[in-house]
Scaffold this motif. Sequence first.
Motif, short mmCIF file in Angstrom:
data_model
loop_
_atom_site.label_atom_id
_atom_site.label_comp_id
_atom_site.label_asym_id
_atom_site.label_seq_id
_atom_site.Cartn_x
_atom_site.Cartn_y
_atom_site.Cartn_z
N TRP A 27 37.79 -4.64 8.28
CA TRP A 27 37.85 -5.22 9.62
C TRP A 27 39.32 -5.26 10.01
O TRP A 27 40.19 -5.13 9.15
CB TRP A 27 37.21 -6.61 9.66
CG TRP A 27 37.69 -7.58 8.62
CD1 TRP A 27 38.84 -8.31 8.64
CD2 TRP A 27 37.02 -7.93 7.40
NE1 TRP A 27 38.93 -9.10 7.52
CE2 TRP A 27 37.83 -8.90 6.74
CE3 TRP A 27 35.80 -7.55 6.81
CZ2 TRP A 27 37.46 -9.46 5.52
CZ3 TRP A 27 35.45 -8.11 5.60
CH2 TRP A 27 36.27 -9.05 4.96
N SER A 169 30.29 -7.47 12.63
CA SER A 169 29.31 -6.78 11.78
C SER A 169 28.44 -7.81 11.09
O SER A 169 28.86 -8.96 10.88
CB SER A 169 30.01 -5.91 10.73
OG SER A 169 30.80 -4.92 11.32
N SER A 173 25.67 -5.73 6.02
CA SER A 173 26.48 -4.53 6.11
C SER A 173 27.85 -4.75 5.46
O SER A 173 28.35 -3.91 4.69
CB SER A 173 26.65 -4.12 7.57
OG SER A 173 27.60 -3.07 7.70
#
Length: 255
Positions: A27, A169, A173
Amino acid sequence: MQREEFLQQLWLDYIHQHTEVGALRLWPTNTPAEYLALLTLNQSPFAAAELLPTLGHLGYRPTQRYAMADRGLLVSLLAPPDDGPWLILAELQMGTLSREPRTRLAELVANTHPQDARGKNLLTRGRPWAMPDWSNYRTLCDAHPLAGWLSVMGPSMHHAGFDCERIGSGIDSLDESLEQTGLKGSKDRQHGLFPVSPLLDYRFYPTCSRRMAFADGDEHRIPQGGLALMQKRLSSDHERTVELLLPHHTRCEIT
């Protein structure tokens, strides 16, 4: 020291100890943590009663207090003045240790360097006392894993928690992606530093053990904390995710 500098110092100390977290690119690196979990103990100058005014000068406001007798912890939840990370200050109660490990831990704390025992150096400068020897560390770990952790890490940041909604997300995942990097999470709500409310999906990822040199020069691999992911089960909740993190039955009144 301003709040931004304090957070930066906390984070730099944390990723120095947990290099695999600093290397993550799953991220954006500027994604703020939902909370930073700090572990301390109820002995001066590191007791929560002494740290809370310092954190208050940085803009943090205590909102809830929790008692976790089975873990020997008192926990304070502190809100920032903006949408930045909240702080969770967990304080190990030394009275829950038997006399010998309590004495050994108190002796370590008593040897704190004066420069590390005042102001905003607290919590951000690494372990403020000499490294224990392996025998003392094992004695403290056997008495309470967090006592062992404190003896080698000092009062500091235990782990960072990220909100999957902020990352953008889903937790499953992200869990799969983290496992591919070598971080294996646990769904056990009792697994991390504190128990977790059923209102959230939660994973705690212990970081890799790290080889550290003890007082006699011998080196051993020891666990050092980790990383957490969380996700609301009901998106209609208007609270910040961290406000739902700790079990409601552990809450106690702030007077």
